[in-house]
Design a protein around this motif. Structure first.
Motif, short mmCIF file in Angstrom:
data_model
loop_
_atom_site.label_atom_id
_atom_site.label_comp_id
_atom_site.label_asym_id
_atom_site.label_seq_id
_atom_site.Cartn_x
_atom_site.Cartn_y
_atom_site.Cartn_z
N ASN A 13 23.22 60.86 5.50
CA ASN A 13 22.72 59.73 5.19
C ASN A 13 23.50 58.41 5.22
OD1 ASN A 13 21.69 57.67 3.21
ND2 ASN A 13 20.56 58.96 1.67
N ILE A 14 23.22 57.53 6.26
CA ILE A 14 24.20 56.58 6.29
C ILE A 14 23.71 54.98 6.54
CG2 ILE A 14 25.53 57.97 7.90
CD1 ILE A 14 24.00 56.63 10.45
N ARG A 15 24.36 54.09 6.30
CA ARG A 15 23.98 52.66 6.20
C ARG A 15 24.26 51.96 7.56
NH1 ARG A 15 25.91 48.37 1.91
NH2 ARG A 15 24.64 49.63 0.49
N ILE A 16 23.14 51.45 8.22
CA ILE A 16 23.28 50.67 9.56
C ILE A 16 22.86 49.20 9.64
CG2 ILE A 16 21.99 50.71 11.84
CD1 ILE A 16 23.62 53.25 11.83
N ALA A 17 23.68 48.44 10.05
CA ALA A 17 23.30 47.07 10.33
C ALA A 17 22.84 46.97 11.92
CB ALA A 17 24.50 46.08 10.18
N THR A 18 21.82 46.02 11.93
CA THR A 18 21.34 46.10 13.54
C THR A 18 20.43 44.88 13.51
OG1 THR A 18 20.37 47.39 15.30
CG2 THR A 18 19.53 47.79 13.00
N GLY A 44 22.83 37.69 13.41
CA GLY A 44 23.98 36.93 14.09
C GLY A 44 24.91 38.03 14.75
N SER A 45 26.38 37.92 14.66
CA SER A 45 27.06 38.69 15.15
C SER A 45 27.10 40.25 14.19
CB SER A 45 28.49 38.29 15.02
OG SER A 45 28.46 36.95 15.55
N ILE A 46 26.59 41.13 14.80
CA ILE A 46 26.27 42.45 13.91
C ILE A 46 27.80 43.24 13.59
CG2 ILE A 46 25.23 44.89 14.20
CD1 ILE A 46 23.36 42.47 14.22
N GLU A 47 28.87 42.78 14.84
CA GLU A 47 30.34 43.46 14.47
C GLU A 47 30.94 43.16 13.09
OE1 GLU A 47 29.19 42.69 18.76
OE2 GLU A 47 29.61 41.49 17.05
N VAL A 92 24.29 49.32 15.02
CA VAL A 92 23.23 49.68 16.32
C VAL A 92 23.12 48.30 17.09
CG1 VAL A 92 21.15 50.28 17.23
CG2 VAL A 92 22.18 51.79 15.50
N ASP A 93 23.74 48.27 18.22
CA ASP A 93 23.84 46.95 18.84
C ASP A 93 23.93 47.34 20.45
OD1 ASP A 93 23.59 44.16 19.05
OD2 ASP A 93 25.90 44.15 18.35
N LEU A 94 23.76 46.18 21.25
CA LEU A 94 24.10 46.23 22.60
C LEU A 94 25.40 46.07 22.77
CD1 LEU A 94 20.89 44.07 23.95
CD2 LEU A 94 21.15 46.48 23.76
N GLU A 132 34.15 44.88 25.05
CA GLU A 132 35.19 44.10 24.57
C GLU A 132 35.12 43.47 23.14
OE1 GLU A 132 38.94 43.08 24.83
OE2 GLU A 132 38.05 44.09 26.37
N THR A 133 33.97 43.21 22.82
CA THR A 133 33.66 42.44 21.55
C THR A 133 33.96 43.56 20.48
OG1 THR A 133 32.08 41.06 22.45
CG2 THR A 133 32.15 41.10 20.00
N LEU A 134 33.39 44.86 20.77
CA LEU A 134 33.68 45.90 19.66
C LEU A 134 35.04 46.14 19.72
CD1 LEU A 134 31.38 48.60 20.78
CD2 LEU A 134 30.74 47.10 18.87
N LYS A 135 36.00 46.29 20.54
CA LYS A 135 37.40 46.56 20.76
C LYS A 135 38.13 45.53 19.95
CE LYS A 135 40.87 47.52 24.18
NZ LYS A 135 41.27 47.60 25.49
N GLN A 136 37.81 44.24 20.15
CA GLN A 136 38.40 43.08 19.47
C GLN A 136 38.21 43.14 17.97
OE1 GLN A 136 37.99 39.18 21.04
NE2 GLN A 136 38.48 39.76 23.29
#
Length: 212
Positions: free
Chosen positions: A116-121, A145-148, A160-162, A167-171
């Protein structure tokens, strides 16, 4: 105007790549790259009409016949599941649809044990379908907007995102956990147009097929 072929194309990188592709099969739509604020462009000599629309609206224009053809990312098609014919992968605009989470959480996390998890997307339908197939219950938070940002402020643990380069994830201290799908740009066709304008549409499809 019924003898025109109408194509719905979104702005941005997809537009530039599409104009380049069409040019290679003899369809001139360079005007689309001008700084004009026009939304509809016509090439009377070639009996072509182009509509500049939002990427998320492309499948709707094509499904309802306002456009005969459309160019759109596979992510939009997966999310909307519109009734359109999808004959061709145009092989550009490559990225991945991923599940990602904070690096600290990922250290000891085992996705196979999620229940059971919560996801933003931005892709609630895709996320729901994916996790339902795995037997995982999810609470969905739809964002535009910015899912991160969601895991950073405690809105959700995962997103869940493209992802293109990552790089955006990493930052933002996030890591990729699972790949849902590989995404590229597709050519879509209105089903009625395929019958009523078959020879012209088939010629375009075949021309593009040779290139990609």
């Amino acid at each position: 105007m019924n003898d025109y072929i109408t194509i719905a194309i979104p702005k941005g990188r997809i537009l530039e790549e599409s104009v380049e592709l069409f040019k290679k099969i003899g369809i001139d739509c360079e005007e689309l790259l001008s700084k004009s604020r026009k939304l509809i462009f016509e090439n009377e000599a070639q009996k072509m009409r182009y509509m500049i629309v939002r990427a998320t609206d492309v499948p709707t224009y094509v499904e309802y016949g306002a456009a005969d053809l459309g160019i759109v990312g596979k992510d939009t098609l997966m999310e909307q599941e519109k009734d359109v014919y999808e004959p061709l992968d145009l092989k550009f605009g490559y990225c991945r649809m991923m599940v990602a989470e904070p690096a600290g959480l990922a250290k000891d996390d085992d996705p196979s044990r999620w229940t059971n998890i919560r996801i933003a997307t931005k892709y609630p339908h895709v996320a729901e379908k994916y996790f339902a197939a795995k037997g995982v219950q999810i609470e969905l938070i739809k964002l535009y907007g910015s899912i991160e940002l969601a895991p950073l402020v405690g809105l959700s643990e995962r997103i869940v995102d493209l992802v293109s380069t990552g790089e955006t994830l990493k930052q933002n201290g996030l890591v990729e956990v699972e790949t849902i799908a590989e995404i590229t740009t597709r050519l879509i066709v209105n089903r009625a147009s395929l019958k009523t304008k078959n020879s012209r549409i088939t010629e375009i499809i075949q021309g593009l097929e040779k290139l990609v």
